[in-house]
Design a protein around this motif. Structure first.
Motif, mmCIF file in Angstrom:
data_model
loop_
_atom_site.group_PDB
_atom_site.id
_atom_site.type_symbol
_atom_site.label_atom_id
_atom_site.label_comp_id
_atom_site.label_asym_id
_atom_site.label_seq_id
_atom_site.Cartn_x
_atom_site.Cartn_y
_atom_site.Cartn_z
ATOM 1 N N ILE A 148 -54.154 48.151 -8.835
ATOM 2 C CA ILE A 148 -53.524 47.334 -9.869
ATOM 3 C C ILE A 148 -52.248 48.046 -10.268
ATOM 4 O O ILE A 148 -52.287 49.150 -10.828
ATOM 5 C CB ILE A 148 -54.440 47.149 -11.096
ATOM 6 N N TYR A 149 -51.092 47.420 -9.985
ATOM 7 C CA TYR A 149 -49.796 48.078 -10.168
ATOM 8 C C TYR A 149 -49.202 47.799 -11.546
ATOM 9 O O TYR A 149 -49.408 46.734 -12.139
ATOM 10 C CB TYR A 149 -48.804 47.589 -9.107
ATOM 11 N N SER A 150 -48.439 48.818 -11.997
ATOM 12 C CA SER A 150 -47.575 48.695 -13.182
ATOM 13 C C SER A 150 -46.169 49.050 -12.761
ATOM 14 O O SER A 150 -45.947 50.006 -11.992
ATOM 15 C CB SER A 150 -48.037 49.624 -14.308
ATOM 16 N N LEU A 151 -45.191 48.301 -13.273
ATOM 17 C CA LEU A 151 -43.790 48.477 -12.901
ATOM 18 C C LEU A 151 -43.098 49.392 -13.906
ATOM 19 O O LEU A 151 -43.365 49.325 -15.116
ATOM 20 C CB LEU A 151 -43.103 47.111 -12.846
ATOM 21 N N ASN A 152 -42.192 50.276 -13.386
ATOM 22 C CA ASN A 152 -41.431 51.224 -14.218
ATOM 23 C C ASN A 152 -42.381 52.061 -15.062
ATOM 24 O O ASN A 152 -42.253 52.161 -16.292
ATOM 25 C CB ASN A 152 -40.432 50.491 -15.115
ATOM 26 N N PHE A 188 -45.488 56.217 -7.408
ATOM 27 C CA PHE A 188 -44.470 56.294 -6.358
ATOM 28 C C PHE A 188 -43.099 56.293 -7.024
ATOM 29 O O PHE A 188 -42.757 55.376 -7.780
ATOM 30 C CB PHE A 188 -44.574 55.113 -5.397
ATOM 31 N N ASN A 189 -42.320 57.340 -6.757
ATOM 32 C CA ASN A 189 -40.965 57.469 -7.293
ATOM 33 C C ASN A 189 -40.008 56.885 -6.261
ATOM 34 O O ASN A 189 -39.752 57.484 -5.220
ATOM 35 C CB ASN A 189 -40.644 58.949 -7.555
ATOM 36 N N SER A 190 -39.489 55.673 -6.563
ATOM 37 C CA SER A 190 -38.632 55.000 -5.595
ATOM 38 C C SER A 190 -37.256 55.630 -5.486
ATOM 39 O O SER A 190 -36.530 55.361 -4.529
ATOM 40 C CB SER A 190 -38.493 53.518 -5.980
ATOM 41 N N ARG A 191 -36.887 56.478 -6.472
ATOM 42 C CA ARG A 191 -35.582 57.134 -6.392
ATOM 43 C C ARG A 191 -35.561 58.175 -5.278
ATOM 44 O O ARG A 191 -34.556 58.349 -4.589
ATOM 45 C CB ARG A 191 -35.242 57.809 -7.722
ATOM 46 N N PHE A 192 -36.689 58.891 -5.139
ATOM 47 C CA PHE A 192 -36.745 59.986 -4.157
ATOM 48 C C PHE A 192 -37.791 59.745 -3.064
ATOM 49 O O PHE A 192 -38.073 60.648 -2.286
ATOM 50 C CB PHE A 192 -37.049 61.315 -4.886
ATOM 51 N N TYR A 215 -41.060 54.939 -16.945
ATOM 52 C CA TYR A 215 -40.181 55.699 -16.047
ATOM 53 C C TYR A 215 -39.527 54.683 -15.113
ATOM 54 O O TYR A 215 -40.200 54.057 -14.288
ATOM 55 C CB TYR A 215 -40.961 56.737 -15.243
ATOM 56 N N GLU A 216 -38.225 54.496 -15.257
ATOM 57 C CA GLU A 216 -37.523 53.494 -14.461
ATOM 58 C C GLU A 216 -37.532 53.901 -12.991
ATOM 59 O O GLU A 216 -37.179 55.031 -12.645
ATOM 60 C CB GLU A 216 -36.089 53.335 -14.961
ATOM 61 N N GLY A 217 -37.911 52.967 -12.158
ATOM 62 C CA GLY A 217 -37.991 53.228 -10.728
ATOM 63 C C GLY A 217 -39.323 53.788 -10.298
ATOM 64 O O GLY A 217 -39.524 54.109 -9.124
ATOM 65 N N GLY A 218 -40.257 53.901 -11.234
ATOM 66 C CA GLY A 218 -41.580 54.394 -10.887
ATOM 67 C C GLY A 218 -42.573 53.261 -10.778
ATOM 68 O O GLY A 218 -42.548 52.322 -11.576
ATOM 69 N N TYR A 219 -43.444 53.325 -9.800
ATOM 70 C CA TYR A 219 -44.493 52.326 -9.603
ATOM 71 C C TYR A 219 -45.828 53.053 -9.593
ATOM 72 O O TYR A 219 -46.068 53.923 -8.744
ATOM 73 C CB TYR A 219 -44.303 51.576 -8.291
ATOM 74 N N SER A 220 -46.650 52.709 -10.551
ATOM 75 C CA SER A 220 -47.938 53.375 -10.677
ATOM 76 C C SER A 220 -49.057 52.370 -10.480
ATOM 77 O O SER A 220 -48.925 51.188 -10.830
ATOM 78 C CB SER A 220 -48.067 54.041 -12.050
#
Length: 714
Positions: free
Chosen positions: A30-34, A68-72, A87-92
């Protein structure tokens, strides 16, 4: 709306056998955005994709969450992390286990979906794995997502409603929510025509997931109705019928019964078309079904109800049943009953009654034979068969002997000539000689044979090869085709015999049966070149050397043409099959070798201690005795061990053998062989039986039939 996992999940489902998987994923996300989940790190992977991060967590039993840190492009596997933080760009994602008993329930439901192949289940499981990435659920409950979906549907935003419903399914994984997801994807396919194929596929796979997770019969019925709608949308109407049938078995409903009838009418095993074959002498009504009929020794008569007695039911091809015995000029009524079986296990869902009128036969003309040899006389005639006509239009053509081979190669001679062939024939092969009409007898709807006199048409014409065209006057030849008959006006009868030494041609008079001497015989190749010529002797025989008959391709012999001066001509095709007598017990022996040896014992069974007497004959290919041929006889025991060997004395091409068999010799089948060269194969062999006890007398009883024997029966 965030999309990243569908392609990966479906790809994995396509390459991994379903037998090695669960129908329902044991663990889902179950994903959460940012969002970031602090703490609880149990592993870190750098420079990876989010799909790889997903897989690494789901296969690790200790992993209960991921970030998952989409920036890096960094993946953090976690166990019992803290509360999510922005956290912007993070997917948990949180890992959720399947409900207890879900796997067992799914296996039971799968067994009911017998019409679905395994790859369909793989696709449904692939959607279940991919749903977390298709629809982000964040921290909202399933009820909150469903409430948002209802608002979107009310506003006509069916794509948005499907998205919120998918987010609710991620949280609940409930069968009812999967069913709503299927329904709203069907609506989304209507509103978003550019992506209708995508939404219809999702609706189908969602309905399968819903069925696997549902217990109540009424709810499963509803899911199967949705599944049937999805099957129809993706062009699989036959599976629509299967889904609706299963729904009716679970809980019969009037609305579903109507939908099932409609689906059967469009996609199910059914009567697809029918025709009345009234132009047959015995007309019949044939029904063609949408699927292959049941295979095997099946009597379809109980599944066909006829109004009149005496009608028979036969299977014609894979998909057709025919009712035979109808009557011209009458109306027929045939009912194909419910339950008629198909090869794939389907049955017809209801009775189908066909009422049709059997009209009179269309006018027709045909020649019953392939070709005729007619005597050159005023009494020459050709039989013709007609139906429902009293007059024929006749056209006579003459064919040059140089065009005979072309006519044979173009199949003019051996089969009915189609209208598309007539122009080529009249322009290249035959020359029109005569036109006329003939009156024939008519018996309504019955075949009538009439003898067409050809004396007038052939009056003053020489012997030769002719073609007669017969048509029904006033009828379109494209609808009622004319018939053609080849015939030869000649007194020359031709027989050919082929052997290793060449081709022998025998020419006899058809009138007197006597030999025709002095006739010119031409051997013509397939390329229409004359390979050789010969003249018949006093016995009517002409021979061609074997070298002329061994050509290939265009040089292969194709035709024999016989001419008796300018007065008579006949031909015989060499490309047609020879007349085979082997099934009549007269196939004959193989050609004799240079030395042909015959060996026989005076009887086939002996007691131990007796003497075996044998006789041998040596002959050349012409049957003449061969003198001075040294032969050696070798006798072998049943175990293959040589028992005796002797040189035989020649007695003018004949040999006598006397071989004693000792009392202690082994019992069984013995073998005697004759050799001229011990290093070569035997020239002849004979077996005989050696036993201790043989009957003193054998009685035979000949049973004769009650009726007298006829020569042709023997």
């Amino acid at each position: 709306m965030f999309r990243f996992a569908l392609g990966l999940a479906l790809g994995l489902a396509a390459v991994t056998p379903l037998a090695a998987q669960e129908l329902i994923p044991e663990r889902r996300l179950i994903y959460s955005l940012n969002a970031d989940l602090p703490g609880g790190d149990i592993g870190t992977q750098r420079d990876v994709t989010i799909q790889a991060c997903e897989t690494a967590c789901l296969v690790n039993d200790q992993c209960t969450a991921l970030t998952f840190n989409s920036r890096f492009n960094t993946c953090f596997l976690k166990q019992d992390p803290g509360t999510a933080q922005f956290y912007e760009g993070g997917y948990s994602a949180q890992v959720v286990a399947a409900a207890p008993g879900a796997a067992e329930r799914a296996a039971t439901r799968r067994a009911e979906l017998v019409f679905l192949p395994d790859w369909e289940m793989e696709s449904a499981r692939g959607l279940a794995l991919a749903l977390a990435g298709l629809h982000i659920s964040d921290s909202f409950t399933a009820e909150e997502h469903l409430a948002s979906a209802a608002v979107e549907e009310g506003a006509g935003n069916h794509v948005g409603a499907a998205g919120f419903t998918g987010a609710a399914v991620n949280v609940s994984d409930a069968g009812s929510d999967w069913a709503e997801y299927a329904r709203r994807n069907l609506l989304a396919a209507i509103s978003d025509t550019a992506n209708s194929g995508l939404y219809n596929d999702r609706a189908l796979w969602a309905s399968v997931n819903a069925y696997l997770r549902t217990d109540a019969a009424a709810a499963r019925h509803n899911v199967l109705v949705l599944m049937g709608q999805a099957f129809e949308r993706v062009g699989r109407g036959r599976d629509t019928v299967q889904a609706l049938r299963l729904a009716q078995q679970l809980q019969p409903r009037d609305d579903t019964a109507l939908a099932l009838d409609d689906a059967i009418g469009k996609y199910g095993f059914r009567v697809e078309s029918n025709e009345v074959q009234s132009d047959l002498a015995n007309p019949r009504l044939c029904a063609t079904f949408s699927e292959q009929l049941a295979i095997g020794d099946i009597d379809f008569t109980p599944f066909v109800q006829v109004r009149d007695a005496g009608l028979t039911v036969t299977k014609s091809g894979d998909r057709q049943l025919c009712v035979e015995g109808l009557v011209h000029g009458q109306r027929a009524e045939v009912t194909f009953r419910e339950g008629l079986p198909a090869a794939d296990g389907q049955t017809t869902a209801k009775d189908v009654t066909i009422t049709a009128y059997v009209r009179d036969r269309s006018p027709a003309v045909r020649f019953p034979g392939r070709g005729y040899v007619l005597p050159k006389s005023d009494s020459a005639a050709i039989p013709v068969e007609t139906v429902n006509t009293t007059e024929l239009a006749l056209t006579l053509y003459e064919v040059s002997d140089r065009n005979i081979l072309r006519a044979i190669q173009n199949d003019y001679f051996g089969m009915p000539m189609g209208y598309w062939m007539e122009e080529d024939f009249s322009g290249r092969v035959g020359a029109e000689l005569w036109e006329g009409t003939a009156t024939v007898v008519q018996e309504v709807n019955r075949d009538v044979t009439t003898r067409l006199p050809m004396g007038e048409a052939l009056k003053g014409r020489p012997a030769g090869i002719y073609a007669l065209k017969a048509a029904v006057p006033g009828k379109d030849e494209y609808t009622i085709a004319p018939s053609w008959q080849w015939f030869v006006v000649s007194d020359l009868g031709i027989t050919t015999l082929t052997a290793k030494d060449g081709l022998t041609v025998v020419v006899r008079s058809l009138g007197s049966a006597g030999p025709v001497a002095g006739a010119e015989v031409e051997l013509v190749s397939r390329a229409n070149a004359v390979l050789g010529t010969a003249t018949t002797d006093a016995n009517g025989i002409a021979a061609f050397d074997g070298g002329l008959t061994r050509g290939t391709g265009g040089e292969e012999p194709g035709l024999i043409v016989v001419k008796a001066g300018d007065a008579d001509i006949a031909f015989l095709s060499l490309s047609d099959p020879e007349f085979d007598l082997s099934d009549r017990g007269v196939e004959g022996l193989e050609p004799a070798p240079p030395v042909d040896v015959f060996l026989t014992t005076e009887r086939g069974a002996y007691r131990a201690g007796e003497t075996v007497f044998a006789t041998a004959l040596a002959r050349d290919p012409k049957g003449a005795a061969i003198s001075g041929l040294p032969l050696t006889a070798i006798v072998q025991r049943p175990d293959g061990v040589e028992y005796a060997r002797m040189a035989l004395a020649d007695q003018g091409g004949g040999y006598v053998i006397a071989q004693p068999i000792g009392g202690s010799a082994p019992r069984g089948i013995w073998r005697m062989e004759l050799f001229a060269d011990l290093d070569a194969a035997p020239l002849a062999a004979q077996t005989f039986l050696v036993e201790d006890f043989l009957p003193e007398r054998i009685d035979f009883t000949l049973a004769l039939p009650d009726e007298p024997l006829r020569l042709e029966d023997t």
